[in-house]
Design a protein around this motif. Structure first.
Motif, PDB file in Angstrom:
ATOM      1  N   SER A  80       0.820  -1.209   0.000  1.00  0.00           N
ATOM      2  CA  SER A  80       0.000   0.000   0.000  1.00  0.00           C
ATOM      3  C   SER A  80       0.857   1.263   0.000  1.00  0.00           C
ATOM      4  CB  SER A  80      -0.934   0.006   1.219  1.00  0.00           C
ATOM      5  OG  SER A  80      -0.197  -0.033   2.432  1.00  0.00           O
ATOM      6  N   GLU A  81       2.100   1.162   0.463  1.00  0.00           N
ATOM      7  CA  GLU A  81       3.014   2.304   0.462  1.00  0.00           C
ATOM      8  C   GLU A  81       4.366   1.848  -0.075  1.00  0.00           C
ATOM      9  OE1 GLU A  81       1.766   5.189   4.055  1.00  0.00           O
ATOM     10  OE2 GLU A  81       2.501   3.219   4.693  1.00  0.00           O
ATOM     11  N   PRO A  82       4.469   1.629  -1.383  1.00  0.00           N
ATOM     12  CA  PRO A  82       5.696   1.052  -1.952  1.00  0.00           C
ATOM     13  C   PRO A  82       6.823   2.053  -2.134  1.00  0.00           C
ATOM     14  CG  PRO A  82       4.115   1.452  -3.693  1.00  0.00           C
ATOM     15  CD  PRO A  82       3.424   1.819  -2.402  1.00  0.00           C
ATOM     16  N   GLY A  83       6.629   3.301  -1.719  1.00  0.00           N
ATOM     17  CA  GLY A  83       7.682   4.297  -1.883  1.00  0.00           C
ATOM     18  C   GLY A  83       7.685   4.875  -3.290  1.00  0.00           C
ATOM     19  N   GLU A  84       8.827   5.465  -3.665  1.00  0.00           N
ATOM     20  CA  GLU A  84       8.899   6.176  -4.942  1.00  0.00           C
ATOM     21  C   GLU A  84       8.745   5.257  -6.141  1.00  0.00           C
ATOM     22  OE1 GLU A  84      12.549   8.492  -4.668  1.00  0.00           O
ATOM     23  OE2 GLU A  84      11.325  10.272  -4.319  1.00  0.00           O
ATOM     24  N   LEU A  85       9.000   3.959  -5.975  1.00  0.00           N
ATOM     25  CA  LEU A  85       8.784   3.030  -7.083  1.00  0.00           C
ATOM     26  C   LEU A  85       7.320   3.039  -7.517  1.00  0.00           C
ATOM     27  CD1 LEU A  85      10.293   1.004  -8.867  1.00  0.00           C
ATOM     28  CD2 LEU A  85       9.661  -0.780  -7.232  1.00  0.00           C
ATOM     29  N   GLY A  86       6.416   3.347  -6.569  1.00  0.00           N
ATOM     30  CA  GLY A  86       4.996   3.420  -6.896  1.00  0.00           C
ATOM     31  C   GLY A  86       4.661   4.515  -7.885  1.00  0.00           C
ATOM     32  N   LEU A  87       5.591   5.470  -8.099  1.00  0.00           N
ATOM     33  CA  LEU A  87       5.364   6.503  -9.111  1.00  0.00           C
ATOM     34  C   LEU A  87       5.225   5.901 -10.501  1.00  0.00           C
ATOM     35  CD1 LEU A  87       8.018   9.067  -7.855  1.00  0.00           C
ATOM     36  CD2 LEU A  87       5.542   9.375  -7.783  1.00  0.00           C
ATOM     37  N   PHE A  88       5.849   4.749 -10.720  1.00  0.00           N
ATOM     38  CA  PHE A  88       5.844   4.117 -12.040  1.00  0.00           C
ATOM     39  C   PHE A  88       4.854   2.969 -12.126  1.00  0.00           C
ATOM     40  CE2 PHE A  88      10.061   5.865 -11.200  1.00  0.00           C
ATOM     41  CZ  PHE A  88      10.206   6.713 -12.284  1.00  0.00           C
ATOM     42  N   ILE A  89       3.989   2.859 -11.127  1.00  0.00           N
ATOM     43  CA  ILE A  89       3.035   1.750 -11.123  1.00  0.00           C
ATOM     44  C   ILE A  89       1.641   2.297 -10.867  1.00  0.00           C
ATOM     45  CG2 ILE A  89       2.410  -0.457 -10.099  1.00  0.00           C
ATOM     46  CD1 ILE A  89       5.328  -0.744  -9.209  1.00  0.00           C
ATOM     47  N   ASP A  90       0.889   2.497 -11.925  1.00  0.00           N
ATOM     48  CA  ASP A  90      -0.531   2.803 -11.839  1.00  0.00           C
ATOM     49  C   ASP A  90      -1.201   2.127 -13.030  1.00  0.00           C
ATOM     50  OD1 ASP A  90      -0.002   4.476 -14.046  1.00  0.00           O
ATOM     51  OD2 ASP A  90       0.160   6.252 -12.794  1.00  0.00           O
ATOM     52  N   GLU A  91      -2.517   2.257 -13.137  1.00  0.00           N
ATOM     53  CA  GLU A  91      -3.244   1.536 -14.185  1.00  0.00           C
ATOM     54  C   GLU A  91      -2.745   1.905 -15.573  1.00  0.00           C
ATOM     55  OE1 GLU A  91      -5.416  -1.188 -15.856  1.00  0.00           O
ATOM     56  OE2 GLU A  91      -5.544  -0.897 -13.688  1.00  0.00           O
ATOM     57  N   SER A  92      -2.505   3.177 -15.806  1.00  0.00           N
ATOM     58  CA  SER A  92      -2.035   3.615 -17.122  1.00  0.00           C
ATOM     59  C   SER A  92      -0.668   3.025 -17.437  1.00  0.00           C
ATOM     60  CB  SER A  92      -1.979   5.148 -17.162  1.00  0.00           C
ATOM     61  OG  SER A  92      -1.471   5.604 -18.391  1.00  0.00           O
ATOM     62  N   GLN A  93       0.233   3.065 -16.457  1.00  0.00           N
ATOM     63  CA  GLN A  93       1.589   2.565 -16.675  1.00  0.00           C
ATOM     64  C   GLN A  93       1.603   1.047 -16.880  1.00  0.00           C
ATOM     65  OE1 GLN A  93       4.744   4.461 -16.714  1.00  0.00           O
ATOM     66  NE2 GLN A  93       5.025   2.525 -17.769  1.00  0.00           N
ATOM     67  N   VAL A  94       0.838   0.337 -16.049  1.00  0.00           N
ATOM     68  CA  VAL A  94       0.821  -1.125 -16.146  1.00  0.00           C
ATOM     69  C   VAL A  94       0.220  -1.579 -17.467  1.00  0.00           C
ATOM     70  CG1 VAL A  94      -0.167  -3.230 -15.153  1.00  0.00           C
ATOM     71  CG2 VAL A  94       0.837  -1.493 -13.653  1.00  0.00           C
ATOM     72  N   SER A  95      -0.845  -0.932 -17.923  1.00  0.00           N
ATOM     73  CA  SER A  95      -1.455  -1.338 -19.190  1.00  0.00           C
ATOM     74  C   SER A  95      -0.495  -1.107 -20.350  1.00  0.00           C
ATOM     75  CB  SER A  95      -2.765  -0.575 -19.419  1.00  0.00           C
ATOM     76  OG  SER A  95      -2.531   0.823 -19.540  1.00  0.00           O
TER      77      SER A  95
END
Length: 576
Positions: free
Chosen positions: A343-358
């Motif tokens: 739930s709090e992956p740090g700055e790596l989470g900046l590159f992981i959202d629905e748009s990025q993953v798709s």
């Protein structure tokens, strides 16, 4: 079964994959949405606009007074307007306090301070978008830092004058060589390091090979060993020998020398043929196949399972499923820089959202795997000064070519990840956080980390950008187990590759929470945990010994069912 796209879906995949290639696998839609969210809410906040304008005026006036003080009193006597953050080493050299470079660096730091204020705390901006805008603002500013420019870096100018420009000639040669290597798809040569010769040299045998991994059993180095074997599960995002680098900093060699029977998984470097391998395959043909082999070679003994990074996450999933099913073959679990709550992956989470993953899914559907280079860019931006700008300045402006060390050689030995597995990992764990919330399925039924009751040893590292230690620490409120948690200095890799020695500059904090004990949040944990100088390796080894039986004669290498197939380090680790 993998989903077969319709013709229209396939068309979309082709377009998205082409877009990913053009943008370095970064989603422009995600960046645009973040920028629109921030700019729209800022435009609707006149009070905040006035406050930012006032801040700009105040900074401009302060900089003018600083310029006056420098001219009248001398740059060395002028008090700095703003100091860089403690971790920012860009302007640490004394040359940056001389005229006019002191003015340049103070102006840059003030600009950085203004943008930090402008990108945080705007009412209404979604938190993920706020972090993205702040991150990209920092990247843009870093690109224009005076330390990154030839004409405004005093250290580069001094070197250029002293060498009559020879440093720039060398830098141009290094740049040409690196660009040619990049164009050919080859990383810079790791000169002086070869796997099996001076890397990954701990003696052993491959005792199992399947389409996912090879299992290495290491040769005993003592007359008697602890009866419970150690099974190491590294991440498939990296080659296993980060834990068996040179003999002086090999964690595997250290364990063997302390009387442990050690097994380690070496993952296959997947290609297009492995595109449909999923998390279940890595669980069944990776961890469970290895555990079956260990149980056959060292029968009637429970196993100390150890996971690093994604390998630790896989181990947590497997251990939770085993606890659910009453499988008691594990004696303990050790998790190094491994997240179980995302739930709090740090700055790596900046590159992981629905748009990025798709976007990544479309690109992986075309190739069948994720290339290491697609991940490297994100990691470089997370630590842009250490991994990008400082190296560019050192190599191409100062003309330095630092010698490759074993960790750098390992880092250049890239791996890939199967398309299906990586998509499942991103969606189920990062996006949906299924594991911590009790939704992650194994064999068709969900597992719960609350079922983990075996002793757990965990390691977090203070400057980890991949698995932030506060995120790693969250297992404390997910599991009632006895947890010994270590927080060590260093990052995701260097904090784990942390050999003991008289010249060690490292330290760590350690604290054990008893089974069913009271939860301590990260801040309270830090305040309560004892600080110990040196490497955490001996503390872990002593913990393993305390959870093991009396020493016994070592087992043989392999069995009739698992005969030795090849000398360590095996064949999969050599695949490019």
């Amino acid at each position: 079964m993998p989903h077969t796209p319709s013709p229209t879906e396939h068309l979309d995949q082709l377009v998205h994959a082409a877009l990913a290639r053009a943008t370095g696998s970064l989603s422009p839609a995600a960046a645009l949405l973040a920028w629109l969210d921030w700019s729209t809410h800022l435009a609707a906040s006149p009070g905040r606009q006035i406050a930012l304008a006032q801040l700009a005026c105040t900074q401009t006036a302060a900089l003018a007074h600083y310029l006056r003080d420098c001219l009248l009193a001398g740059p060395g006597d002028a008090r700095a307007l703003v100091l860089p953050p403690a971790q920012d080493r860009r302007f640490a050299a004394a040359a940056w306090q001389t005229w006019p470079f002191n003015l340049l660096q103070q102006s840059f730091l003030l600009t950085q301070q203004w943008w930090d204020a402008a990108t945080h705390g705007i009412a209404g901006v979604e938190s993920h978008h706020e972090r993205m805008v702040a991150f990209w603002a920092r990247q843009w500013l870093d690109a224009f830092s005076p330390g990154n420019q030839l004409a405004t870096n005093p250290l580069v100018l001094q070197r250029t004058a002293a060498e009559a420009g020879a440093n720039l000639v060398r830098g141009a040669e290094y740049l040409t060589a690196d660009l040619l290597a990049l164009a050919s798809g080859q990383p810079p040569a790791a000169q002086g390091f070869t796997v099996g010769q001076n890397l990954a040299t701990t003696p052993g045998q491959v005792v199992l090979r399947n389409r996912v991994m090879e299992l290495i059993q290491y040769r005993p180095a003592t007359a008697r060993v602890h009866p419970e074997p150690v099974l190491i599960v590294p991440a498939w995002i990296m080659k296993y020998y980060i834990l068996d680098l040179s003999p002086h900093n090999s964690l595997i060699k250290h364990l063997v020398a302390q009387g442990h029977t050690v097994f380690c998984i070496s993952w296959k470097n997947p290609g297009a043929a492995e595109r449909d391998l999923g998390m279940d395959d890595y669980l069944a043909e990776g961890f469970h196949a290895a555990l079956d082999a260990v149980g056959a070679i060292v029968p009637r003994r429970r196993v100390h399972a150890t996971g690093y990074c994604l390998g630790g996450t896989l181990l947590a999933i497997a251990a939770a499923a085993m606890a659910r099913d009453g499988d008691a073959r594990l004696a303990s679990a050790s998790l190094f820089a491994a997240q179980t709550d995302f739930s709090e992956p740090g700055e790596l989470g900046l590159f992981i959202d629905e748009s990025q993953v798709s976007l990544l899914e479309a690109q992986m559907a075309e190739t069948g795997y994720l290339r290491a280079s697609q991940m490297a860019g994100a990691f470089q931006m997370l630590r842009s000064y250490d991994l990008l700008w400082s190296r560019l300045v050192s190599n191409y402006l100062l003309g330095n070519r630092s010698a490759t060390n074993d960790l750098m050689a390992w880092n250049a030995d890239a791996t890939r990840m199967p398309a299906r597995m990586h998509a499942q990992y991103l969606r189920r764990l990062f996006l949906d956080d299924d594991l911590s919330e009790g939704r992650y399925p194994v064999a068709g039924r969900p597992v719960s980390l609350g079922d983990l009751t075996l002793p757990i040893f965990m390691v977090g590292t203070t400057t980890d950008h991949v698995a932030p230690w506060r995120s790693v620490h969250k297992l404390h409120f997910l599991s009632p187990a006895e947890i010994t948690f270590v927080l060590t200095s260093g990052g995701h890799n260097a904090g784990i590759v942390n050999p003991p020695g008289p010249d060690s500059h490292r330290s760590y904090q350690i604290l054990t929470r008893a089974a069913g004990g009271t939860y301590l949040g990260p801040a309270d944990w830090q305040a309560a945990a004892a600080t110990v100088p040196g490497s955490w390796w001996p503390a872990w080894q002593q913990w393993l010994a305390a959870h093991s039986g009396a020493p016994v004669p070592p087992p043989r290498l392999g069995t009739a069912a698992y005969p030795p197939l090849a000398d360590a380090p095996g064949t999969y680790v050599l695949e490019k």
